[in-house]
Design a protein around this motif. Structure first.
Motif: not given
Length: 245
Positions: A41-43, A79-82, A110-116
């Protein structure tokens, strides 16, 4: 002493026992690997810092999945995550042109980068057991009742009783597939998009920024499992089986 806990002593005085073992063909229920796909996955993500950043010193990234669901009876995988990203950076505190030094403090962000991701599993190592569907069926009984005046006396009204309700229902508790994260690899490209040079001739090659654009390519491998029943053969040489007590 019972046969399933026969004990003996070795040369160091340790106790050993022989557990009771079921031999032969045994029906068991164990996790079975349905598939082990490698996914990508790419973002693109923008990071905004709360202060002027002189330079990024270190970045640590961790992949975290919050959902991994094989949607039976289809082969679609959701699938979901970060990506948990911790950035250590030098924040500008003081500019000293006279002594040609730049002072900075080491800070953390600190940060969360989400993706699905939605994909298909086309090649199963082991076929999943498809869920059984619940059933509900209604049924009635024949009842007879007299007719009002105006009908022949020998006739009766034949029908079901509207004051009663009858139903047979069945429900199945199917085994839900689940996932395990095997490995991950994250390739990241970070660029400052608002870098400004420092206002001093001595530091013509220095500058600060507050915003970066991050391009990430995330490769990871997962196991998709489901608890299934299977037969296994159990054989052992009793003289060779020793366990420390």
């Amino acid at each position: 002493m019972s046969d399933n806990k026969k004990q003996k002593h070795d040369d160091y005085g340790q106790k050993h026992y022989r557990p009771q073992i079921t031999l032969g063909k045994v029906l068991t229920k164990v996790p079975v690997v349905l598939a082990e796909p490698s996914l990508q996955v790419h973002t693109i993500h923008k990071t905004c810092f709360p202060e002027d950043v002189l330079e990024i010193k270190d970045v640590k990234k961790t992949l975290i999945l919050t959902q991994c669901r094989l949607l039976l009876p289809t082969n679609k995988l959701f699938i979901k995550g970060y990506v948990r990203k911790n950035i250590q950076y030098a924040a500008l505190t003081e500019l000293n042109p006279g002594v040609t030094t730049v002072s900075s403090d080491l800070h953390s962000h600190t940060e969360h980068i989400p993706f699905d991701l939605i994909t298909e599993i086309n090649d199963f190592i082991t076929k999943p057991i498809m869920p059984k569907r619940n059933d509900r069926h209604e049924f009635d009984f024949l009842v007879s009742s007299p007719l009002p005046s105006g009908y022949p006396e020998k006739d009766e009204m034949l029908s079901s009783d509207l004051s009663q309700f009858h139903q047979a229902s069945s429900e199945y508790y199917n085994e839900l597939p689940y996932c395990e994260l095997v490995s991950s690899k994250i390739i990241e490209w970070v660029e400052a998009v608002d870098r400004c040079p420092l206002d001093a001739a001595e530091f013509f090659n220095e500058g600060t920024f507050k915003e970066t654009e991050d391009k990430l390519v995330i490769d990871f491998t997962i196991k998709i499992l489901q608890n299934q029943q299977m037969y296994v053969s159990s054989t052992t040489n009793d003289d060779e089986y020793d366990c420390e007590y």
